[in-house]
Each structure stands twice: as structure tokens, then as C-alpha cells.
Design an enzyme around this catalytic site. Structure first.
Site, PDB file in Angstrom:
ATOM      1  N   LYS A  79       0.848  -1.198   0.000  1.00 42.25           N
ATOM      2  CA  LYS A  79       0.000   0.000   0.000  1.00 42.25           C
ATOM      3  C   LYS A  79       0.881   1.245   0.000  1.00 42.25           C
ATOM      4  CE  LYS A  79      -3.897   1.979   2.625  1.00 42.25           C
ATOM      5  NZ  LYS A  79      -4.793   1.782   3.783  1.00 42.25           N
ATOM      6  N   SER A 154      -9.709   1.736   2.967  1.00 37.30           N
ATOM      7  CA  SER A 154      -8.852   2.514   2.090  1.00 37.30           C
ATOM      8  C   SER A 154      -7.821   1.672   1.343  1.00 37.30           C
ATOM      9  CB  SER A 154      -8.129   3.580   2.910  1.00 37.30           C
ATOM     10  OG  SER A 154      -7.273   2.988   3.870  1.00 37.30           O
ATOM     11  N   SER A 178     -10.045  -0.695   7.153  1.00 40.66           N
ATOM     12  CA  SER A 178      -9.470  -0.487   5.817  1.00 40.66           C
ATOM     13  C   SER A 178      -8.733  -1.663   5.220  1.00 40.66           C
ATOM     14  CB  SER A 178      -8.543   0.732   5.831  1.00 40.66           C
ATOM     15  OG  SER A 178      -9.298   1.904   5.898  1.00 40.66           O
TER      16      SER A 178
END
Length: 486
Positions: A79, A154, A178
Site C-alpha cells: 500500500k 482505504s 481499511s
């Protein structure tokens, strides 16, 4: 089986036995990224050359007898919230569009030390603020099961890339769901470890008392492999606890005999998608068939979790994001005459709407005259929510509940209604507020073929029970075996 569709464990076994070349594996996935990612947008940065260099190095090390372990030569995503030395780290924001960090996050470093090949940086909601990966400055990510739908957020880029076989797994972050929420919407496994289990050093901060890094993979066993590699004490993070890290792959058991599982009645919320409710109830009865004792429990303060989160998280974000002022690093607005104007324009132009919304909410909650009424009160309610879990874990070994109240929604469907978007995390937020470990695993499909996830929670630092329950369920069902046709 085509190489990109291997699990980490399968690829690892073949690499260890020198039957699979890490270079060949990495090339096959980079080709797939080139072919498929234009439609999915799961990567902000693809590190083709660096990845091939790492894979070549891994191959040389392994052939000379220097095998580092199960992640050696395995291509993973990361990420874009973890800083990577000499590699752009954007956090999905214009503010950091050209930011090149001079050091590695602890998670980045641990992956590199384990011999993993980092393919690139996965797309995400800006500063991890969102539940759909639509707030990214670099455009939304699509769900590989239906390109018109969101992958969740997210960590949507990580979940979508893992589901679409554009990496063998990824590491994301979970502040209010997330990792688990996008894992559920994309039909993969996603785990949030206990707060303090994995170092937050070099992980760009959103809400420091809630953020935690964790793996997204295609199987529970793969999650256990990555979790073992990234966990452990770190002198650079004072909240990362110095307690022994077990080998999580030892927790992979195939039945649930002797375990007591609690089902919180508050998690079957009003308005829940019927397909989600049915799939979750079937999963619970499957766990009972595997030998678990199922008991109904109550977590009475659950209804206040979202409200509490949306005071604590924005307050901490308001404080953390004060550093982006155009002076130290990151984006700086041009054509400004005074320092005040430069601050004002930099933050106005550098942040997206959702980030600004949360900064304003948080600044308001922390401001003089409102601090006691909002932030202090939210911290007290946080304690009540944690106490509910402490009480429940006196009687049960694990808690099982749906991960999300609905399946993946359409891109653009909730962007005009922030409250509706915030409620996407209604079932995942309590776990973060209490600092617990939790995992989401596939448990079925909706009538229109979209994945559904169920989550398993346990008491702090009892990741072994979470992995035990999830693996036993996964081994006796086949929900995670299907991959989307991208």
C-alpha cells in the site's frame, strides 16, 4: 496452474525446491499488471526494473543455498502509505505526489529482509481516508468482480490487486476497517493485527491510536506467513510492544473442537443486505459443525462506535496532517506573497475534499470549549466499547460477525453522501477502537455474484485464535478458491 494464480505457500514450496524461478514468477505477474491494470488501477507506481532486480537477486541467493524463508522471491504489493527509500510514496494524495522518502518503513524493511519482491505501490484512499478508494488523487480503483463497483477502502488497491492476481499478496493498513472491508468486498483474506503487534514506523499516519498494518492474501495460510514476517518489536515505534511473535503457521488447524464462539446480536444491523445476513448465518452454522460452541453475546455500546470513531480519528488526523504545510516537504502552492497565503493555498490545493472534511471535523472537536464535549467524551466511550469486549472474552474464545453490512456498491454511489459512506465501516470500527486482532475471510456470494466476507475477532495479541478459526472455516468450505475473471 498459471503462475500469477499460485498462492504464496504454493509458490514458496516450488521456489524452495528450485522448481520455480522467482524471476520467471515476477515477470509473469508484471506482464499481467501491464495487461490488466489499466482497467483496475490497483497500482500508483509499478517498480518493474527494481522488482526484476530483486527477483534475480533472490534467485541467485537461493541457488547458492542461502534460502531466507517462505517470502523469499515472492512478488508482493505494498500500500502506498508505507515509505520506501528512493521510491515515490504518495499516500494517494497530490500533497505527496512527488515525495521520495530517504528511508524505509519498518514494514517495508521487514519484507525486504525476508527476501520478498516488491512489485509496486498500491492505490488507496487519500491519506487512508475513505471506504471505497474513490478519494485517491490518482483515480478510483475498480473491483475485479465488477469493474463498475468499488473494491472497498482505504486499502482497495491492495485488495483488488490480490483478488485479480496482480500480486500474490499485499500489505495494507486498517484504521477503521481499511483491510477487512476491502478484503470482504473483493473476496480475499484480510487481517488487522492487534494494535502494537506491527510497527507503525514509516507508515504515514492518519489516526495514530487506531492505525495498524496487516496482510491481504488469497488464503489464511498466506496471511499467517506475511504476519509472521512483519510482526515484532521496533525501537522506532514506542507503541509497538516487545512480546514474542509466534510462528502463526503453527495455528493452522482444521477443526474448532473445544472453542467457544460468540455472536454479537448488535452486529446484525438494521438494513443489512439479506444476502450478507444469510451467508454469515450459514458460516456460523458451519463453524458449529466443525465443533465450536456457538453462544449469543451482547456488545451493548456497539451503536456508539461509529460516532466515537468519527471524533477520535479526525481529531488525530487534524493533528497528524498539520505537518503538510508546504515548508518541510511535499507539495507547495506557487504564486504566493506571504507565508500565511502559502500555507493556506498549499493545504487548499494539496488535499482532497474528504481529507479537508476530516481535518475540519477534527480541528473543531479539539478546539477550545469543545474538547471536553467531544474528544474527551469520545475517549470515555472508547473505554466502554473496549470493556464490552473484555467482558465478552471472559466467556468466549473468539467473536464472529459479518464484515460489512452490504456487498460492493457502485462507483460514485455514495460520494455525495459522506454519512452513508461512513456507515460502510459500522461493523469493522469497534475492533480498531478496542485495539483487537481481526480477520475477514470469504463466506459466500450475493445473488449477483459479488463476494461476501465474515470476520473473526479475538482478544489482544491472540492472533493465533483468529487464524485458527479462519483457517478451519476456510479449509472446510471453498469460497476463497474462485477468482474473478478480469
Amino acid at each position: 496452474m498459471e503462475l500469477p494464480f499460485l498462492t504464496i505457500k504454493q509458490a514458496s514450496n516450488l521456489i524452495k525446491q528450485k522448481e520455480l524461478s522467482p524471476l520467471e514468477l515476477t515477470k509473469s505477474i508484471l506482464e499481467r499488471i501491464q495487461e490488466k491494470d489499466e482497467r483496475l488501477n490497483t497500482y500508483i507506481t509499478v517498480l518493474s526494473e527494481k522488482a526484476l532486480e530483486s527477483a534475480k537477486k533472490a534467485e541467485e541467493e537461493i541457488s547458492s543455498g542461502n534460502y531466507l524463508g517462505p517470502l523469499h522471491g515472492i512478488p508482493l504489493g505494498l500500500k502506498d502509505i508505507f515509505v520506501t527509500k528512493d521510491i515515490t510514496t504518495t499516500c494517494g494524495s497530490k500533497m505527496l505526489e512527488n515525495f521520495i522518502p530517504p528511508y524505509n518503513a519498518t514494514v517495508t524493511q521487514k519484507l525486504l529482509d525476508s527476501g520478498a519482491v516488491i512489485l509496486g505501490k498500491n492505490n488507496m484512499d487519500e491519506f487512508a481516508m475513505g471506504s471505497s478508494t474513490e478519494t485517491s488523487y490518482f483515480g478510483p480503483t475498480a473491483n475485479p468482480w465488477d469493474l463498475k463497483r468499488v473494491p472497498g477502502g482505504s486499502s482497495g488497491g491492495s485488495a483488488s490487486a490480490t483478488a485479480a492476481s496482480l500480486c500474490l499478496g499485499s500489505v495494507g493498513t486498517d484504521t477503521g476497517g481499511s483491510i477487512r472491508q476491502p478484503a470482504a468486498l473483493c473476496g480475499v483474506v484480510g487481517m488487522k493485527p492487534t494494535y502494537g503487534r506491527v510497527s507503525r514506523f514509516g507508515m504515514i499516519a492518519f489516526a495514530s491510536s487506531l492505525d495498524q498494518a496487516g496482510p491481504l492474501t488469497n488464503t489464511v495460510e498466506d496471511t499467517a506467513i506475511i504476519l509472521s514476517a512483519i510482526s515484532g518489536a521496533d525501537p522506532k515505534d514506542s507503541t509497538c510492544l516487545d512480546i514474542p511473535v509466534p510462528d502463526y503457521t503453527q495455528s493452522l488447524k482444521s477443526d474448532l473442537k473445544g472453542l467457544k464462539i460468540g455472536i454479537p446480536k448488535e452486529y446484525f444491523v438494521e438494513g443489512m443486505d439479506k444476502d450478507v445476513e444469510d451467508a454469515s448465518k450459514k458460516a456460523i452454522s458451519e463453524m458449529e459443525n466443525l465443533g465450536a460452541e456457538i453462544v449469543e453475546i451482547s456488545l451493548p455500546h456497539t451503536q456508539y462506535a461509529v460516532l466515537t470513531y468519527y471524533i477520535i480519528a479526525p481529531s488525530e488526523a487534524s493533528s497528524n496532517l498539520a505537518r503538510y504545510d508546504g515548508v518541510k516537504y511535499g507539495f507547495r502552492a506557487e504564486d504566493t506573497q506571504t507565508l500565511r497565503e502559502m500555507y493556506f493555498k498549499t493545504r487548499a490545493q494539496g488535499f482532497g475534499d474528504e481529507v479537508k472534511r476530516r481535518i475540519m471535523l477534527g480541528t473543531y472537536a479539539l478546539s477550545s470549549g469543545y474538547y471536553d464535549a467531544y474528544y474527551l467524551k469520545a475517549q470515555k466511550v472508547r473505554t466502554l466499547i473496549k470493556n464490552d469486549f473484555d467482558e465478552a472474552f471472559k466467556n468466549v474464545d473468539a467473536i464472529v460477525a459479518p464484515t460489512t453490512p452490504e456487498v460492493a456498491f457502485k462507483i460514485g454511489e455514495k460520494t455525495q453522501d459522506p454519512i452513508k459512506m461512513y456507515l460502510s465501516d459500522v461493523l469493522t470500527i469497534p475492533c480498531n477502537i478496542a485495539g483487537l486482532p481481526g480477520i475477514s475471510i470469504p463466506c459466500g456470494y450475493s445473488s449477483n455474484g459479488l463476494p461476501i466476507g465474515i470476520q473473526v475477532l479475538a482478544k489482544p495479541f491472540d492472533e493465533e485464535t483468529v487464524i485458527h478459526v479462519a483457517h478451519a472455516y476456510e479449509q472446510n468450505t471453498n469460497w476463497g478458491e474462485k477468482r474473478p475473471e478480469v
